[in-house]
Design a protein around this motif. Structure first.
Motif, mmCIF file in Angstrom:
data_model
loop_
_atom_site.group_PDB
_atom_site.id
_atom_site.type_symbol
_atom_site.label_atom_id
_atom_site.label_comp_id
_atom_site.label_asym_id
_atom_site.label_seq_id
_atom_site.Cartn_x
_atom_site.Cartn_y
_atom_site.Cartn_z
ATOM 1 N N UNK A 1 5.223 1.066 -2.634
ATOM 2 C CA UNK A 1 4.167 0.234 -2.050
ATOM 3 C C UNK A 1 4.063 -1.102 -2.777
ATOM 4 N N UNK A 2 4.293 -1.089 -4.075
ATOM 5 C CA UNK A 2 4.287 -2.341 -4.837
ATOM 6 C C UNK A 2 5.417 -3.251 -4.359
ATOM 7 N N UNK A 3 6.605 -2.674 -4.100
ATOM 8 C CA UNK A 3 7.741 -3.439 -3.603
ATOM 9 C C UNK A 3 7.457 -4.029 -2.222
ATOM 10 N N UNK A 4 6.631 -3.357 -1.447
ATOM 11 C CA UNK A 4 6.269 -3.840 -0.110
ATOM 12 C C UNK A 4 5.159 -4.891 -0.160
ATOM 13 N N UNK A 5 4.636 -5.151 -1.355
ATOM 14 C CA UNK A 5 3.608 -6.171 -1.503
ATOM 15 C C UNK A 5 2.196 -5.694 -1.240
ATOM 16 N N UNK A 6 2.017 -4.384 -1.173
ATOM 17 C CA UNK A 6 0.678 -3.833 -0.955
ATOM 18 C C UNK A 6 -0.175 -4.004 -2.206
ATOM 19 N N UNK A 7 -1.468 -4.122 -2.015
ATOM 20 C CA UNK A 7 -2.389 -4.278 -3.142
ATOM 21 C C UNK A 7 -3.175 -3.013 -3.441
ATOM 22 N N UNK A 8 -3.217 -2.060 -2.488
ATOM 23 C CA UNK A 8 -3.924 -0.804 -2.709
ATOM 24 C C UNK A 8 -3.020 0.365 -2.339
ATOM 25 N N UNK A 9 -3.385 1.532 -2.872
ATOM 26 C CA UNK A 9 -2.644 2.762 -2.607
ATOM 27 C C UNK A 9 -3.651 3.902 -2.487
ATOM 28 N N UNK A 10 -3.390 4.836 -1.574
ATOM 29 C CA UNK A 10 -4.259 5.997 -1.420
ATOM 30 C C UNK A 10 -3.989 6.958 -2.571
ATOM 31 N N UNK A 11 -5.059 7.443 -3.180
ATOM 32 C CA UNK A 11 -4.879 8.348 -4.305
ATOM 33 C C UNK A 11 -6.083 9.229 -4.549
#
Length: 82
Positions: free
Chosen positions: A64-74
């Motif tokens: 997700x970081x590589x895709x440029x996302x700023x948030x992740x479900x966790x």
């Protein structure tokens, strides 16, 4: 029961020991899959002050970081320190 939350990727620290298991090929394949299907499985973290420490989900986090996302479900879990 665990509650899924959107966590800021920039606030998640990855322990050095976990980074040794990183497979860049797997990260890229997972990133491609996430473009189509999204994030299917939340990561697990524990709190560390105002930030988080990754427990499970290194490849999902890096994808997700590589895709440029700023948030992740966790999930925020209670982890015992040994």
């Amino acid at each position: 029961m665990l509650k899924k939350e959107d966590l800021p990727i920039g606030s998640i620290r990855v322990p050095v020991k976990r980074l040794k298991t990183l497979d860049e090929g797997r990260v890229m394949a997972l990133a491609e899959d996430m473009l189509t299907n999204g994030q299917l499985t939340p990561i697990r973290v524990r709190t560390d002050g105002d930030n988080y420490v990754l427990i499970e989900g290194l490849h999902r986090l890096k994808a997700l970081k590589a895709l440029g996302e700023e948030t992740i479900a966790g999930y925020i879990v209670q982890a015992r320190l040994h």
